[in-house]
Write a protein that holds these residues in place. Structure first.
Motif, PDB file in Angstrom:
ATOM      1  N   GLN A   1       0.842  -1.328  -0.045  1.00  0.00           N
ATOM      2  CA  GLN A   1       0.124   0.014   0.089  1.00  0.00           C
ATOM      3  C   GLN A   1       0.838   1.185  -0.079  1.00  0.00           C
ATOM      4  O   GLN A   1       1.932   1.130   0.337  1.00  0.00           O
ATOM      5  CB  GLN A   1      -0.878   0.034   1.344  1.00  0.00           C
ATOM      6  N   PRO A   2       0.303   2.504  -0.461  1.00  0.00           N
ATOM      7  CA  PRO A   2       1.267   3.636  -0.452  1.00  0.00           C
ATOM      8  C   PRO A   2       1.223   4.124   0.633  1.00  0.00           C
ATOM      9  O   PRO A   2       0.823   3.993   1.658  1.00  0.00           O
ATOM     10  CB  PRO A   2       0.463   4.325  -1.397  1.00  0.00           C
ATOM     11  N   GLY A   3       2.421   5.153   0.916  1.00  0.00           N
ATOM     12  CA  GLY A   3       2.634   5.819   1.972  1.00  0.00           C
ATOM     13  C   GLY A   3       3.568   5.021   3.151  1.00  0.00           C
ATOM     14  O   GLY A   3       4.095   4.083   2.788  1.00  0.00           O
ATOM     15  N   GLY A   4       3.503   5.510   4.110  1.00  0.00           N
ATOM     16  CA  GLY A   4       4.396   5.291   5.223  1.00  0.00           C
ATOM     17  C   GLY A   4       4.744   6.450   6.021  1.00  0.00           C
ATOM     18  O   GLY A   4       4.619   7.538   5.839  1.00  0.00           O
ATOM     19  N   PRO A   5       5.733   6.086   7.112  1.00  0.00           N
ATOM     20  CA  PRO A   5       6.229   7.190   7.884  1.00  0.00           C
ATOM     21  C   PRO A   5       7.069   8.386   7.194  1.00  0.00           C
ATOM     22  O   PRO A   5       7.864   7.693   6.459  1.00  0.00           O
ATOM     23  CB  PRO A   5       6.988   6.376   8.836  1.00  0.00           C
TER      24      PRO A   5
END
Length: 320
Positions: free
Chosen positions: A173-177
């Motif tokens: 999935q896209p994104g993250g910290p």
């Protein structure tokens, strides 16, 4: 008027911090960070442009300064200990913050060229033409477009922008910290085939009949599974018929060659539909289903960078 004490008395170690007693030698920290990141002394030495013996001495000096073992040295190989791994994660994050802060300071009031990584199909079939149109607007910088299946490590500045397709129900999935994600487009999927295959299936009765047709898959069955579920046919984890092609390019090439039915969106097949190399298969009772999105991902601290913001506005206008 009293002047406040610049050293917080509640923290007895703060004075040591300012005097440098709590900070190991930076050269040793830098060598340790690179060794842990690239996985070897010689490779780190090449990146740092130092002799490998110097890098080894830096590691030893850091261990002596800390009083703990950071690396295992066995059989000529160097690997981080458990303590070393934990320390490396924090040292690396701190150095990346320094790099980011330095770049932002140096870039104030300036616009630099952008490095954009993108999933290959979207890059070649749609985005490349949009970048060419963007350049005609005279943005004052260039966009280096790199088609690749591997997402860029934006935290480590491999690229400025990463664009790829993320399915709704499967990893990754896209994104993250530390990342900012924008949904650029959410296109519905089409069932496409060569004219000959579409003609042979012209009498298809409905969605259920597709299970007897030659389905073409990319790296897994999830695209077809979610499309069928969106059209009322939930097969759970039941395996689906058809060949795995592992890449959208190959699945569409197989469809053009008459091997079966592929799922695609208009960003990928607009030229094929216009030329007649592929046609949309009309499936009675089927409705348009979107099962994922093209997402534009940047570092959160660079989301409002003038060049990135300018490109983002242009691409959103083109999508709309």
């Amino acid at each position: 008027m009293s002047v406040p004490d610049p050293l917080p008395s509640a923290d007895p170690n703060f004075g040591d911090f300012l005097s440098g007693k709590a900070i190991p030698p930076f050269a040793a920290l830098r060598a340790f960070e690179v060794v842990g990141r690239v996985g070897g002394v010689r490779r780190a030495a090449a990146l740092l442009r130092l002799d490998h013996t110097v890098v080894s001495r830096h590691l030893k000096a850091l261990e002596e300064w800390l009083g703990v073992m950071l690396v295992d040295r066995q059989g000529g190989r160097v690997t981080l200990t458990e303590t070393g791994q934990a320390y490396h994660a924090r040292v690396s994050a701190a150095m990346l913050d320094v790099v980011s802060a330095t770049r932002e300071i140096m870039a104030q009031g300036q616009i630099h060229d952008l490095r954009l990584w993108c999933v290959p199909g979207f890059a070649t079939q749609w985005l490349s033409a949009q970048i060419a149109a963007f350049e005609q607007t005279g943005p004052g910088f260039q966009v280096e477009l790199r088609p690749t299946d591997r997402p860029a490590n934006l935290i480590q500045f491999e690229a400025d922008v990463d664009i790829r397709y993320y399915g709704d129900g499967w990893l990754p999935q896209p994104g993250g910290p530390g990342l900012h994600t924008l949904v650029l487009a959410r296109p519905p999927l089409l069932v496409v085939a060569s004219p000959a295959v579409a003609q042979a299936l012209a009498g298809i009765g409905g969605v259920d009949d597709l299970l007897a047709a030659p389905l073409l898959h990319e790296e897994h069955h999830e695209q077809w599974r979610f499309w069928l579920r969106g059209n009322g046919l939930d097969l759970g984890r039941q395996p689906l018929p058809g060949a795995l092609l592992w890449h959208a390019h190959l699945a569409l090439a197989a469809a053009r060659a008459g091997r079966g039915l592929a799922l695609a969106n208009r960003y990928l097949v607009a030229d094929d539909l216009a030329s007649g190399a592929l046609v949309e298969l009309a499936v009675p009772g089927a409705q348009a289903v979107a099962i994922g999105s093209y997402c534009m991902v940047t570092r959160a601290d660079r989301a409002n960078n003038p060049a990135i913001a300018q490109l983002r506005r242009f691409l959103r206008q083109q999508v709309e």
